[in-house]
Design a protein around this motif. Sequence first.
Motif, PDB file in Angstrom:
ATOM      1  N   SER A 161       0.839  -1.204   0.000  1.00  0.00           N
ATOM      2  CA  SER A 161       0.000   0.000   0.000  1.00  0.00           C
ATOM      3  C   SER A 161       0.870   1.249   0.000  1.00  0.00           C
ATOM      4  CB  SER A 161      -0.941  -0.002   1.204  1.00  0.00           C
ATOM      5  OG  SER A 161      -0.220  -0.142   2.419  1.00  0.00           O
ATOM      6  N   ILE A 172      -4.283   1.773  -5.455  1.00  0.00           N
ATOM      7  CA  ILE A 172      -4.835   0.437  -5.195  1.00  0.00           C
ATOM      8  C   ILE A 172      -6.026   0.140  -6.098  1.00  0.00           C
ATOM      9  CG2 ILE A 172      -5.886  -1.054  -3.446  1.00  0.00           C
ATOM     10  CD1 ILE A 172      -4.319   0.472  -1.336  1.00  0.00           C
ATOM     11  N   ARG A 173      -6.918   1.089  -6.242  1.00  0.00           N
ATOM     12  CA  ARG A 173      -8.108   0.841  -7.073  1.00  0.00           C
ATOM     13  C   ARG A 173      -7.726   0.533  -8.505  1.00  0.00           C
ATOM     14  NH1 ARG A 173     -12.741  -1.241  -6.530  1.00  0.00           N
ATOM     15  NH2 ARG A 173     -13.004  -0.021  -4.621  1.00  0.00           N
ATOM     16  N   ALA A 176      -6.185  -2.978  -8.552  1.00  0.00           N
ATOM     17  CA  ALA A 176      -7.225  -3.965  -8.253  1.00  0.00           C
ATOM     18  C   ALA A 176      -8.109  -4.218  -9.465  1.00  0.00           C
ATOM     19  CB  ALA A 176      -8.063  -3.504  -7.068  1.00  0.00           C
ATOM     20  N   LEU A 186      -5.887  -9.348  -5.803  1.00  0.00           N
ATOM     21  CA  LEU A 186      -4.812  -8.434  -5.451  1.00  0.00           C
ATOM     22  C   LEU A 186      -4.489  -8.596  -3.968  1.00  0.00           C
ATOM     23  CD1 LEU A 186      -2.873  -6.024  -5.869  1.00  0.00           C
ATOM     24  CD2 LEU A 186      -4.829  -4.494  -5.442  1.00  0.00           C
ATOM     25  N   VAL A 187      -3.227  -8.916  -3.687  1.00  0.00           N
ATOM     26  CA  VAL A 187      -2.727  -9.020  -2.316  1.00  0.00           C
ATOM     27  C   VAL A 187      -1.918  -7.770  -2.009  1.00  0.00           C
ATOM     28  CG1 VAL A 187      -1.256 -10.314  -0.717  1.00  0.00           C
ATOM     29  CG2 VAL A 187      -2.633 -11.538  -2.425  1.00  0.00           C
ATOM     30  N   ILE A 188      -2.257  -7.105  -0.913  1.00  0.00           N
ATOM     31  CA  ILE A 188      -1.567  -5.885  -0.518  1.00  0.00           C
ATOM     32  C   ILE A 188      -0.857  -6.105   0.815  1.00  0.00           C
ATOM     33  CG2 ILE A 188      -1.872  -3.506   0.288  1.00  0.00           C
ATOM     34  CD1 ILE A 188      -2.117  -3.747  -2.692  1.00  0.00           C
ATOM     35  N   ASN A 190       0.126  -4.389   3.787  1.00  0.00           N
ATOM     36  CA  ASN A 190      -0.314  -3.137   4.404  1.00  0.00           C
ATOM     37  C   ASN A 190       0.452  -2.849   5.696  1.00  0.00           C
ATOM     38  OD1 ASN A 190      -1.974  -0.828   4.333  1.00  0.00           O
ATOM     39  ND2 ASN A 190      -3.436  -1.745   5.763  1.00  0.00           N
ATOM     40  N   PRO A 200      -6.958  -1.537   2.599  1.00  0.00           N
ATOM     41  CA  PRO A 200      -6.910  -1.855   1.165  1.00  0.00           C
ATOM     42  C   PRO A 200      -8.212  -2.414   0.612  1.00  0.00           C
ATOM     43  CG  PRO A 200      -4.885  -2.542   2.232  1.00  0.00           C
ATOM     44  CD  PRO A 200      -5.810  -2.125   3.327  1.00  0.00           C
ATOM     45  N   ALA A 205      -8.801  -4.211  -2.972  1.00  0.00           N
ATOM     46  CA  ALA A 205      -7.884  -5.324  -2.714  1.00  0.00           C
ATOM     47  C   ALA A 205      -8.636  -6.496  -2.113  1.00  0.00           C
ATOM     48  CB  ALA A 205      -6.759  -4.886  -1.782  1.00  0.00           C
ATOM     49  N   ASP A 206      -8.070  -7.692  -2.253  1.00  0.00           N
ATOM     50  CA  ASP A 206      -8.731  -8.917  -1.817  1.00  0.00           C
ATOM     51  C   ASP A 206      -8.093  -9.551  -0.584  1.00  0.00           C
ATOM     52  OD1 ASP A 206     -10.599  -9.146  -4.182  1.00  0.00           O
ATOM     53  OD2 ASP A 206      -8.659  -9.087  -5.192  1.00  0.00           O
ATOM     54  N   SER A 208      -5.074  -8.638   2.637  1.00  0.00           N
ATOM     55  CA  SER A 208      -4.179  -7.676   3.264  1.00  0.00           C
ATOM     56  C   SER A 208      -3.225  -8.438   4.172  1.00  0.00           C
ATOM     57  CB  SER A 208      -4.978  -6.656   4.080  1.00  0.00           C
ATOM     58  OG  SER A 208      -4.135  -5.669   4.637  1.00  0.00           O
TER      59      SER A 208
END
Length: 439
Positions: A161, A172-173, A176, A186-188, A190, A200, A205-206, A208
């Motif tokens: 992030s 991020i958007r 994503a 999407l792995v963030i 954070n 996220p 995002a999916d 975090s």
Amino acid sequence: MTSPDAVAPAASFATAQVQHGFEPGVHHRTAVPAIHQTAAYEFASLQEAADLFALRKSGIIYSRNSSPTQLILEERVAALEGGVSAVAVASGQAAVAITLLALAGRGGHIVAANQLYGGSVDLLQDTLDDFGITTTFVDQDDADAWRAAVTPQTRVFFAESVANPIAQVLDIRLVADIAHDAGVPLVIDNTVGTPHLIRPGDHGADFSVHSATKFLAGHGTSLGGVVVDLGSFDFGAEPEKWPQFTRSQHRFGDVVPWEKFGRDRAFTVLAKSKYVSDLGPALSPFNAWQILQGIETLDLRVSRQSSSALKIAEHLAAHPKVAAVHHPGLAGNPWHELADHYLPRGVPSVFSFDVAPSGDEDEIERVARLIDGLETFRLVANIGDARSIVAHPASMTHNHLNAEQRAAAGISLGTIRVSVGLEDPADLIADLERALALL
């Protein structure tokens, strides 16, 4: 089963020293979470044990997989991130590893940002590559690069992030949406962003991931990591891409995770029952408890650290011996507008600055003189601590990267990473002034 209370006072010394005075399952109504410091758990019957091992029933089997203290930590971090479930493990590195292993699957492909913590780069380009999972690295700000990197084997997009150490803010958007167009989550990471400053999942995002060692704990005493399933990715939409979720798993008694556990728990059940169980990155109950203590003051700490960091960044930006300050809270920073959009509560306290070069001195020697001259800042391989910390990425956290990779991440030989703690910012500025005066 005989209760330990049934052990008679006249029982043998050896039996009494092991069992007397303790009854499993008794709740003592403690005001704060208890430390369940035990390796294993007693089953009420063989049938209960069989049901737990076969995933017919939810519960705790062994502390390699879970503990009551750990469950509280998982539920709390999931709630802070707005997620549906979580898995806590021994370190942030372990959290990233089990997440990517569970999602990428055999022969999978990952698209990842160039702007990552050095340990994540090592994991992706070395260890996961050894496992047959390949990675394409892209500039996180280049939407076309993300799209062009997708292959039929792509299963995950991965980014931070707010990147460590240059504090680039991810759109991020945007990323994503590209990931979802490709049919992957999407792995963030954070860790630097923290759920207080940014969630996220609110931006598409999916998953975090956190190194809970850092801001979540905040006291620099305990390693831990957490991955949160944000509940947004539908593995059932293209079941052939996700056999680990949508096909029966013999080791689980032919259970199909997606059918039995659904969107809320399919990922976390697979991650715990397979990857955490097999690879063993267990979080100790004591560390889970210490991280919980830190989380109780997360917003207070992060707010103060963010405010102090901006004051320090503004001071450094005006210093003649500083070539650049990489802090997205500063006007003119390339990620300033993204910071305004994604981080309205404040910009994280991890950022970097570049020491101005000198024509007649080696750059590393110049950086070393500054760092060695600091007294209040500590030279420590950590961030998010109550204590203020500096590091030299090129020779520490990112030392395995080649020159091209460092340049892609925005790191030079003169870059110094700063993690601002809870000390008085005036003292921290004075410490930097003393050290810069040595150059």
